[in-house]
Design a protein around this motif. Structure first.
Motif, PDB file in Angstrom:
ATOM      1  N   GLU A  44     -18.026   2.002   9.068  1.00 26.32           N
ATOM      2  CA  GLU A  44     -19.461   1.695   9.111  1.00 26.32           C
ATOM      3  C   GLU A  44     -20.255   2.714   8.303  1.00 26.32           C
ATOM      4  OE1 GLU A  44     -21.022   1.117  13.015  1.00 26.32           O
ATOM      5  OE2 GLU A  44     -19.503  -0.352  13.580  1.00 26.32           O
ATOM      6  N   ALA A  45     -19.823   3.977   8.340  1.00 27.65           N
ATOM      7  CA  ALA A  45     -20.518   5.010   7.574  1.00 27.65           C
ATOM      8  C   ALA A  45     -20.490   4.684   6.079  1.00 27.65           C
ATOM      9  CB  ALA A  45     -19.877   6.374   7.831  1.00 27.65           C
ATOM     10  N   ALA A  46     -19.342   4.210   5.597  1.00 31.24           N
ATOM     11  CA  ALA A  46     -19.237   3.835   4.181  1.00 31.24           C
ATOM     12  C   ALA A  46     -20.236   2.727   3.847  1.00 31.24           C
ATOM     13  CB  ALA A  46     -17.813   3.385   3.858  1.00 31.24           C
ATOM     14  N   ASP A  47     -20.358   1.747   4.741  1.00 31.22           N
ATOM     15  CA  ASP A  47     -21.314   0.653   4.514  1.00 31.22           C
ATOM     16  C   ASP A  47     -22.747   1.180   4.480  1.00 31.22           C
ATOM     17  OD1 ASP A  47     -19.357  -1.369   4.430  1.00 31.22           O
ATOM     18  OD2 ASP A  47     -19.376  -1.589   6.610  1.00 31.22           O
ATOM     19  N   ILE A  48     -23.077   2.099   5.383  1.00 35.25           N
ATOM     20  CA  ILE A  48     -24.437   2.647   5.431  1.00 35.25           C
ATOM     21  C   ILE A  48     -24.730   3.459   4.168  1.00 35.25           C
ATOM     22  CG2 ILE A  48     -25.976   4.256   6.621  1.00 35.25           C
ATOM     23  CD1 ILE A  48     -24.429   3.517   9.218  1.00 35.25           C
ATOM     24  N   LEU A  49     -23.783   4.306   3.783  1.00 31.43           N
ATOM     25  CA  LEU A  49     -24.004   5.201   2.638  1.00 31.43           C
ATOM     26  C   LEU A  49     -24.193   4.449   1.331  1.00 31.43           C
ATOM     27  CD1 LEU A  49     -21.417   7.981   3.557  1.00 31.43           C
ATOM     28  CD2 LEU A  49     -23.912   8.159   3.669  1.00 31.43           C
ATOM     29  N   LEU A  50     -23.647   3.232   1.261  1.00 28.88           N
ATOM     30  CA  LEU A  50     -23.803   2.432   0.043  1.00 28.88           C
ATOM     31  C   LEU A  50     -24.652   1.183   0.269  1.00 28.88           C
ATOM     32  CD1 LEU A  50     -20.242   2.653  -1.596  1.00 28.88           C
ATOM     33  CD2 LEU A  50     -22.355   3.777  -2.316  1.00 28.88           C
ATOM     34  N   SER A  51     -25.369   1.131   1.399  1.00 28.56           N
ATOM     35  CA  SER A  51     -26.219  -0.019   1.678  1.00 28.56           C
ATOM     36  C   SER A  51     -27.346  -0.111   0.654  1.00 28.56           C
ATOM     37  CB  SER A  51     -26.815   0.099   3.076  1.00 28.56           C
ATOM     38  OG  SER A  51     -27.818  -0.879   3.270  1.00 28.56           O
ATOM     39  N   SER A  86     -20.921  11.253   1.672  1.00 29.75           N
ATOM     40  CA  SER A  86     -22.299  11.073   1.228  1.00 29.75           C
ATOM     41  C   SER A  86     -22.469  11.496  -0.226  1.00 29.75           C
ATOM     42  CB  SER A  86     -23.235  11.885   2.129  1.00 29.75           C
ATOM     43  OG  SER A  86     -24.572  11.684   1.768  1.00 29.75           O
ATOM     44  N   ILE A  87     -21.858  12.613  -0.581  1.00 29.53           N
ATOM     45  CA  ILE A  87     -21.934  13.095  -1.969  1.00 29.53           C
ATOM     46  C   ILE A  87     -21.203  12.136  -2.898  1.00 29.53           C
ATOM     47  CG2 ILE A  87     -21.261  14.969  -3.524  1.00 29.53           C
ATOM     48  CD1 ILE A  87     -21.672  16.867  -1.125  1.00 29.53           C
ATOM     49  N   GLU A  88     -20.051  11.638  -2.463  1.00 29.47           N
ATOM     50  CA  GLU A  88     -19.314  10.655  -3.262  1.00 29.47           C
ATOM     51  C   GLU A  88     -20.165   9.404  -3.484  1.00 29.47           C
ATOM     52  OE1 GLU A  88     -16.055  10.530  -4.680  1.00 29.47           O
ATOM     53  OE2 GLU A  88     -16.320  12.690  -4.467  1.00 29.47           O
ATOM     54  N   ALA A  89     -20.854   8.965  -2.444  1.00 35.10           N
ATOM     55  CA  ALA A  89     -21.719   7.786  -2.565  1.00 35.10           C
ATOM     56  C   ALA A  89     -22.817   8.023  -3.591  1.00 35.10           C
ATOM     57  CB  ALA A  89     -22.323   7.436  -1.210  1.00 35.10           C
ATOM     58  N   LYS A  90     -23.430   9.197  -3.535  1.00 38.54           N
ATOM     59  CA  LYS A  90     -24.502   9.521  -4.495  1.00 38.54           C
ATOM     60  C   LYS A  90     -23.953   9.571  -5.918  1.00 38.54           C
ATOM     61  CE  LYS A  90     -28.601  10.847  -5.821  1.00 38.54           C
ATOM     62  NZ  LYS A  90     -29.184  12.158  -5.523  1.00 38.54           N
ATOM     63  N   ASP A  91     -22.685   9.965  -6.064  1.00 29.79           N
ATOM     64  CA  ASP A  91     -22.080  10.065  -7.389  1.00 29.79           C
ATOM     65  C   ASP A  91     -21.555   8.730  -7.916  1.00 29.79           C
ATOM     66  OD1 ASP A  91     -22.637  12.732  -7.569  1.00 29.79           O
ATOM     67  OD2 ASP A  91     -20.628  13.427  -7.051  1.00 29.79           O
ATOM     68  N   GLY A  92     -21.742   7.662  -7.158  1.00 31.25           N
ATOM     69  CA  GLY A  92     -21.399   6.338  -7.667  1.00 31.25           C
ATOM     70  C   GLY A  92     -20.085   5.760  -7.197  1.00 31.25           C
ATOM     71  N   ALA A  93     -19.526   6.289  -6.115  1.00 30.19           N
ATOM     72  CA  ALA A  93     -18.266   5.755  -5.594  1.00 30.19           C
ATOM     73  C   ALA A  93     -18.436   4.294  -5.191  1.00 30.19           C
ATOM     74  CB  ALA A  93     -17.803   6.583  -4.399  1.00 30.19           C
TER      75      ALA A  93
END
Length: 210
Positions: free
Chosen positions: A103-110, A182-189
């Motif tokens: 769920e965290a992955a979904d939120i971080l890239l929502s 979170s940092i990975e999400a910001k970097d475009g993962a």
């Protein structure tokens, strides 16, 4: 991270109702804080984004720091509170951790939320002069660890984890993994990549030997 009692905006003055939607204004402030960070986002830019004038901002929120704290509270409440609650409600610890990080992955890239966690990304390198912001974000980060540790301690009590499990250290590791995602999400993962990272969380749990 789950919302807790943080300093809120100043008490709303009585009298004529404001001519703007507070929730919509918070969403716009949230987006600007996420893109620029707390200190680089100026009051003028915030007012422009929120479509209000400086007197309205100060009247409604007190100052920029209190606006940021309220925006972070809104972010935590809307996007994370239910996920933290399900971590506590899910009975089996491995399933609980797997579900939480998925769920965290979904939120971080929502697409409807700031990409990456606001608590991790928007208040990095905040100066000592902004003590309220530093304290509020520190409280939220610590609460993430506390919630992980509480859930792990319960798993130990229920004999799902070994009795000698260092729950404090393991909670810090899990929280650090969440911040790294979170940092990975910001970097475009991609969502696939982020979920793959999250799948390693439950593998960090020690095996309870019957």
């Amino acid at each position: 991270m789950k919302i807790r009692d943080l300093p809120e905006a100043v008490e709303k003055p009585k009298g004529r109702p404001r001519s703007f939607d507070r929730e919509q204004a918070l969403k716009k402030a949230l987006d600007l804080f996420w893109r620029k960070g707390f200190e680089p986002a100026s009051v003028a830019e915030l007012c422009s984004a929120m479509e209000i004038n400086p007197p309205s901002l100060y009247s409604a929120f007190g100052n920029k720091a209190r606006l940021f704290i309220e925006a972070v509270n809104y972010y935590e409440r809307v996007y994370w509170q239910a996920t933290w609650a399900r971590l506590e409600e899910t009975q089996e610890i491995t399933e609980a951790i797997d579900r939480f990080f998925s769920e965290a992955a979904d939120i971080l890239l929502s697409p409807s939320a700031p990409c990456g966690c606001m608590v991790v990304l928007a208040a990095i390198n905040v100066s000592a002069e902004s003590a309220d912001v530093v304290k509020a974000v520190s409280v939220l980060r610590q609460e993430g660890k506390d919630l992980f540790e509480k859930r792990l301690a319960r798993a130990v009590q229920e004999k799902q984890l070994p009795a000698k499990t260092n729950t404090a250290a393991l909670a810090t590791v899990l929280n650090t993994l969440l911040e790294g995602m979170s940092i990975e999400a910001k970097d475009g993962a991609s969502i696939e990549s982020l979920k793959s990272i999250g799948q390693h969380a439950s593998k960090l749990l020690p095996v309870h030997k019957m």
